[in-house]
Design a protein around this motif. Sequence first.
Motif, PDB file in Angstrom:
ATOM      1  N   SER A  73      25.978  -5.206 -56.971  1.00 21.92           N
ATOM      2  CA  SER A  73      25.470  -5.651 -58.272  1.00 21.92           C
ATOM      3  C   SER A  73      25.610  -7.151 -58.444  1.00 21.92           C
ATOM      4  O   SER A  73      24.942  -7.736 -59.309  1.00 21.92           O
ATOM      5  N   ARG A  74      26.438  -7.792 -57.647  1.00 22.31           N
ATOM      6  CA  ARG A  74      26.646  -9.235 -57.760  1.00 22.31           C
ATOM      7  C   ARG A  74      25.750 -10.020 -56.791  1.00 22.31           C
ATOM      8  O   ARG A  74      25.804 -11.255 -56.756  1.00 22.31           O
ATOM      9  N   VAL A  75      24.934  -9.329 -56.009  1.00 22.31           N
ATOM     10  CA  VAL A  75      24.022 -10.003 -55.096  1.00 22.31           C
ATOM     11  C   VAL A  75      22.878 -10.613 -55.897  1.00 22.31           C
ATOM     12  O   VAL A  75      22.296  -9.970 -56.794  1.00 22.31           O
ATOM     13  N   ASP A  76      22.538 -11.872 -55.591  1.00 30.43           N
ATOM     14  CA  ASP A  76      21.448 -12.544 -56.303  1.00 30.43           C
ATOM     15  C   ASP A  76      20.139 -11.789 -56.120  1.00 30.43           C
ATOM     16  O   ASP A  76      19.789 -11.379 -55.005  1.00 30.43           O
ATOM     17  N   GLY A  77      19.422 -11.620 -57.211  1.00 31.63           N
ATOM     18  CA  GLY A  77      18.122 -10.950 -57.166  1.00 31.63           C
ATOM     19  C   GLY A  77      18.170  -9.470 -57.457  1.00 31.63           C
ATOM     20  O   GLY A  77      17.117  -8.846 -57.616  1.00 31.63           O
ATOM     21  N   VAL A  78      19.367  -8.871 -57.544  1.00 30.57           N
ATOM     22  CA  VAL A  78      19.493  -7.447 -57.839  1.00 30.57           C
ATOM     23  C   VAL A  78      19.532  -7.266 -59.352  1.00 30.57           C
ATOM     24  O   VAL A  78      20.436  -7.781 -60.030  1.00 30.57           O
ATOM     25  N   ALA A  79      18.560  -6.550 -59.894  1.00 34.01           N
ATOM     26  CA  ALA A  79      18.475  -6.347 -61.340  1.00 34.01           C
ATOM     27  C   ALA A  79      19.283  -5.146 -61.797  1.00 34.01           C
ATOM     28  O   ALA A  79      19.862  -5.166 -62.887  1.00 34.01           O
ATOM     29  N   ALA A  80      19.331  -4.086 -61.001  1.00 29.97           N
ATOM     30  CA  ALA A  80      20.062  -2.878 -61.406  1.00 29.97           C
ATOM     31  C   ALA A  80      20.353  -2.045 -60.171  1.00 29.97           C
ATOM     32  O   ALA A  80      19.684  -2.183 -59.134  1.00 29.97           O
ATOM     33  N   LEU A  81      21.357  -1.179 -60.283  1.00 26.04           N
ATOM     34  CA  LEU A  81      21.722  -0.258 -59.219  1.00 26.04           C
ATOM     35  C   LEU A  81      21.434   1.168 -59.649  1.00 26.04           C
ATOM     36  O   LEU A  81      21.553   1.513 -60.833  1.00 26.04           O
ATOM     37  N   SER A  82      21.051   1.992 -58.703  1.00 30.39           N
ATOM     38  CA  SER A  82      20.921   3.433 -58.911  1.00 30.39           C
ATOM     39  C   SER A  82      21.983   4.103 -58.056  1.00 30.39           C
ATOM     40  O   SER A  82      21.899   4.107 -56.839  1.00 30.39           O
ATOM     41  N   GLY A  83      22.974   4.664 -58.687  1.00 33.25           N
ATOM     42  CA  GLY A  83      24.076   5.250 -57.946  1.00 33.25           C
ATOM     43  C   GLY A  83      25.304   4.361 -57.984  1.00 33.25           C
ATOM     44  O   GLY A  83      25.484   3.567 -58.897  1.00 33.25           O
ATOM     45  N   PRO A  84      26.186   4.478 -56.984  1.00 30.78           N
ATOM     46  CA  PRO A  84      26.031   5.239 -55.729  1.00 30.78           C
ATOM     47  C   PRO A  84      26.181   6.745 -55.922  1.00 30.78           C
ATOM     48  O   PRO A  84      26.859   7.196 -56.834  1.00 30.78           O
ATOM     49  N   TYR A  85      25.504   7.490 -55.035  1.00 28.25           N
ATOM     50  CA  TYR A  85      25.566   8.942 -55.031  1.00 28.25           C
ATOM     51  C   TYR A  85      26.231   9.402 -53.735  1.00 28.25           C
ATOM     52  O   TYR A  85      25.857   8.949 -52.655  1.00 28.25           O
ATOM     53  N   ARG A  86      27.168  10.308 -53.860  1.00 25.74           N
ATOM     54  CA  ARG A  86      27.697  10.937 -52.649  1.00 25.74           C
ATOM     55  C   ARG A  86      26.643  11.873 -52.083  1.00 25.74           C
ATOM     56  O   ARG A  86      25.954  12.580 -52.835  1.00 25.74           O
ATOM     57  N   THR A  87      26.508  11.900 -50.778  1.00 25.04           N
ATOM     58  CA  THR A  87      25.449  12.681 -50.133  1.00 25.04           C
ATOM     59  C   THR A  87      26.011  13.484 -48.980  1.00 25.04           C
ATOM     60  O   THR A  87      27.074  13.167 -48.430  1.00 25.04           O
ATOM     61  N   THR A  88      25.240  14.510 -48.613  1.00 24.03           N
ATOM     62  CA  THR A  88      25.546  15.286 -47.418  1.00 24.03           C
ATOM     63  C   THR A  88      24.258  15.875 -46.874  1.00 24.03           C
ATOM     64  O   THR A  88      23.334  16.189 -47.647  1.00 24.03           O
ATOM     65  N   ALA A  89      24.177  16.016 -45.567  1.00 27.08           N
ATOM     66  CA  ALA A  89      22.991  16.573 -44.917  1.00 27.08           C
ATOM     67  C   ALA A  89      23.124  18.081 -44.833  1.00 27.08           C
ATOM     68  O   ALA A  89      24.156  18.606 -44.382  1.00 27.08           O
ATOM     69  N   THR A  90      22.077  18.802 -45.245  1.00 27.74           N
ATOM     70  CA  THR A  90      22.087  20.260 -45.231  1.00 27.74           C
ATOM     71  C   THR A  90      20.744  20.776 -44.733  1.00 27.74           C
ATOM     72  O   THR A  90      19.793  20.028 -44.548  1.00 27.74           O
ATOM     73  N   THR A  91      20.707  22.078 -44.543  1.00 28.79           N
ATOM     74  CA  THR A  91      19.459  22.786 -44.242  1.00 28.79           C
ATOM     75  C   THR A  91      19.232  23.814 -45.336  1.00 28.79           C
ATOM     76  O   THR A  91      20.129  24.616 -45.625  1.00 28.79           O
ATOM     77  N   VAL A  92      18.061  23.795 -45.932  1.00 24.82           N
ATOM     78  CA  VAL A  92      17.740  24.703 -47.038  1.00 24.82           C
ATOM     79  C   VAL A  92      16.670  25.667 -46.565  1.00 24.82           C
ATOM     80  O   VAL A  92      15.678  25.264 -45.941  1.00 24.82           O
ATOM     81  N   GLU A  93      16.860  26.956 -46.859  1.00 28.48           N
ATOM     82  CA  GLU A  93      15.917  28.001 -46.473  1.00 28.48           C
ATOM     83  C   GLU A  93      15.461  28.758 -47.709  1.00 28.48           C
ATOM     84  O   GLU A  93      16.239  29.020 -48.629  1.00 28.48           O
ATOM     85  N   SER A  94      14.169  29.131 -47.694  1.00 25.72           N
ATOM     86  CA  SER A  94      13.593  29.920 -48.778  1.00 25.72           C
ATOM     87  C   SER A  94      12.339  30.594 -48.272  1.00 25.72           C
ATOM     88  O   SER A  94      11.458  29.922 -47.716  1.00 25.72           O
ATOM     89  N   ARG A  95      12.254  31.922 -48.438  1.00 21.16           N
ATOM     90  CA  ARG A  95      11.082  32.701 -48.038  1.00 21.16           C
ATOM     91  C   ARG A  95      10.697  32.462 -46.572  1.00 21.16           C
ATOM     92  O   ARG A  95       9.528  32.383 -46.226  1.00 21.16           O
ATOM     93  N   GLY A  96      11.680  32.311 -45.737  1.00 20.30           N
ATOM     94  CA  GLY A  96      11.417  32.125 -44.322  1.00 20.30           C
ATOM     95  C   GLY A  96      11.165  30.699 -43.919  1.00 20.30           C
ATOM     96  O   GLY A  96      11.138  30.386 -42.726  1.00 20.30           O
ATOM     97  N   ALA A  97      10.940  29.784 -44.869  1.00 19.61           N
ATOM     98  CA  ALA A  97      10.737  28.373 -44.562  1.00 19.61           C
ATOM     99  C   ALA A  97      12.083  27.665 -44.529  1.00 19.61           C
ATOM    100  O   ALA A  97      13.018  28.016 -45.255  1.00 19.61           O
ATOM    101  N   ARG A  98      12.162  26.635 -43.699  1.00 23.41           N
ATOM    102  CA  ARG A  98      13.403  25.893 -43.525  1.00 23.41           C
ATOM    103  C   ARG A  98      13.104  24.405 -43.547  1.00 23.41           C
ATOM    104  O   ARG A  98      12.112  23.953 -42.975  1.00 23.41           O
ATOM    105  N   ALA A  99      13.961  23.625 -44.220  1.00 21.12           N
ATOM    106  CA  ALA A  99      13.753  22.176 -44.326  1.00 21.12           C
ATOM    107  C   ALA A  99      15.099  21.478 -44.378  1.00 21.12           C
ATOM    108  O   ALA A  99      16.062  21.988 -44.969  1.00 21.12           O
ATOM    109  N   GLY A 100      15.164  20.303 -43.741  1.00 17.21           N
ATOM    110  CA  GLY A 100      16.350  19.468 -43.848  1.00 17.21           C
ATOM    111  C   GLY A 100      16.353  18.723 -45.161  1.00 17.21           C
ATOM    112  O   GLY A 100      15.369  18.084 -45.533  1.00 17.21           O
ATOM    113  N   VAL A 101      17.469  18.796 -45.891  1.00 15.37           N
ATOM    114  CA  VAL A 101      17.568  18.204 -47.222  1.00 15.37           C
ATOM    115  C   VAL A 101      18.881  17.447 -47.330  1.00 15.37           C
ATOM    116  O   VAL A 101      19.933  17.952 -46.936  1.00 15.37           O
ATOM    117  N   THR A 102      18.808  16.229 -47.847  1.00 17.52           N
ATOM    118  CA  THR A 102      20.001  15.463 -48.177  1.00 17.52           C
ATOM    119  C   THR A 102      20.332  15.688 -49.639  1.00 17.52           C
ATOM    120  O   THR A 102      19.540  15.333 -50.532  1.00 17.52           O
TER     121      THR A 102
END
Length: 787
Positions: A73-102
């Motif tokens: 937030s103190r870097v010149d030119g930065v107007a606003a921050l979104s987050g930080p958000y904690r994240t994790t990599a997962t695999t989501v399944e539904s109706r036989g379909a599968r997708a990688g989701v963070t």
Amino acid sequence: MRATLRWAHADFRAHRGEALFVVLASAGIIASLLLAGALFGYAANPWQRVFNQSRGAHIWLHTRAGADTAALSRVDGVAALSGPYRTTATTVESRGARAGVTLRAATTVPPQTGRPLLTAGDWLARPDTTGTGTGTGAVVGTGTGTGAVVLEASVARALWAEPGDTVRVTGPDGAPHTLRVSGIAEVAEPRYHPGGAPGIGWVLDDTLDEVAHGDTGQSVGLRLQDPDDTDFTVQRAVTVLGADRVAQVTKWQQARAEAGGDDRLLGQMFAVFGLGALLAAALAAAGAIGARVRGQLRDIAILKAVGFTPGQVTRGFLVQHLAFAFLGVALGTAAIALLGARIPGRIGEATAVWQDLPGHTALMIGIPSGAVLLIAAATGLSAWRAGRVPPVPVARAALPSAAPMTALGRRALGVRVPPALVLGWRAAFPRRGRTLVPVARLALPLVLITVALVAWSTLDQFRSRPAQMGLAAALTVRAGQSAGASDAELERTLAGVRGVAAVHPGAEMAALVPGQTGTITLRGLGTARDPYPAEVVEGRAVSGPDEAVAGQGLLDLLGVRVGAWVRMTVEGRPQILHVVGRTIEPESGGRVITTTIDALRERDPGLRPGFHALVLREGADPEAVSAALAGAAAGTLEVRETPNPVDRLEPARAVIAALIAVLALIGLIELLTLIGTGVRDRGRDLLALKAIGLTPRQIGAMIVTAAGLTALASAVVGTTVGVLSGRWLVDAQGASSGIGAGIAQLPTLPVLFTVIVGAVLGAVVAAALPATRAARRRPADSLSETL
């Protein structure tokens, strides 16, 4: 000059109704054009719309846990921050379909910067602690995971997930968890693509802790004061955090580039409508001004008789109508600027968003300025004609105002055809030149409306009959690494699922074109005994060895036509195929050549299918079939829906509907001008008809009939030309995008008939009031029109 201004003021007081119509017509045309511009910007730039509405971040930094993101937030030119958000990599399944989701840990209040825009469902909420299970984030399953998730729209589409559905989430430790989908959201970040970058999902902190068990990273978004400083700010941010802490950087240019294909496709389609609407509006404005000038020929003659010069007459009309133009343009622009966002529905939403899109200020200034210049040109031409009016009104009055009665008309009256119909036909089609001009002017908006309906029908065809648009296979199945069944066993399993009509093994790989200057997609799909049902629009389907069909994009890339032999390099070995047909190819910009998998095995005998394309039975639900496939194979299959290009063009539907309304408004203004001009020009005819015994009802019916017949002729011409030009435009757009010509779908006959009937009914309703006033006019009121 004083005499000119005094005459202009006196003329305004004497013809307030006509002046009010010119002002309102100009305001309506400007408002229509501005609304069209707002709709074009809303639909043709979806990424920018989402970015502005969500106050999107220009940079996303994906870091390791523990990075000091607060220092950004103190870097010149930065107007606003979104987050930080904690994240994790997962695999989501539904109706036989599968997708990688963070998964990102979020709070119950969406952030102000980089805010996900909900398109369905609700945002995250804390679980109900009263034990009733009615909270938004309530436990919905008995698995090891509990909570709710909001999925990004492209991930939800790949998983067929909707609010209220349950999905199976596998965390880094491999343990399954059950989450309920509480909402679907859009973000201005790179979309999910199978085999590419993972998608995005949002969960609460405790849900993320349960899924990840402490194995998390971080994501933070940076919104900049100047988007052009993105590269420099990235360097500063990486320096602040430390290069070893930053795992990945995503910039806004990357996300916009991925959506660039949609922008180009929609932009080209709506540019044609925009130019056509501008032309129709120009003709309507010029017609309204010209009609008012022609209605004052008697006054002009009197002015010249009392000593006004042609220059004074011309200047008077210029001053007067330019004032009307400025007033109308100002009213139309102010109405859209102040009240446009309050219009209910998609039009109001588009107008509100348009204010923050690039080019808004330029269009808000350019469209009214261009309209004023156009009106000035039309006024100048009409004023010049007014300056040439002879000062002797008798000579003008002696000219016939309508064509003489033909022998067919006299015969029709002799066999007791209603006089209103015969005289209405004579008034609607007096002479060839005087007939073609009003019919052509009124037909132009109808041409554009019909072209819009062709585009609408084509989009419906992609959705309702995908097989005719090159999408015969509704599902694509890939066997997981844990599946130990042979290809034959897998095909028998897939074919045994209810709703599956055919199973076609396939393999796909990259190939180098001759000269190795570009990469194309080589696809083997189906076998020689059971070929894939590709939609061939030119040439024929594959029926022999070394034969293939190709998309328009590939033919354009290589500069060849159907019947040519194509040599390519695949994994260092040559592959020569004979192109026997052109297919509609929605994928990869049409740069795809498709043969049978048997032809590919001639080059590589050990080639195994990488996927299976499933053609479903008529009426089968892809979601139900996908769920049945997941159950039949015990979750070892990865099932994906075949991408449909119409998914990217969904915003176009509402915009096309709104565009039809805008064009209808322009057509109504043109129609009112034509009706008013016709009634005024036939004033002496109406006086003569009353003198020979026609009743007021017959005269009114004659005027309404004339308007209806003119509208009928314009509607027939407009729909016919619109169908032909719409087919050509859609096919040309398909060819330029690589999909290929042959995708245009014409509206059904009932739809075209509705357009024609609507135009005629509109003309009849619009002519009712002028017809009533003309029928009630006494001969003494019309006597001055003969002078």
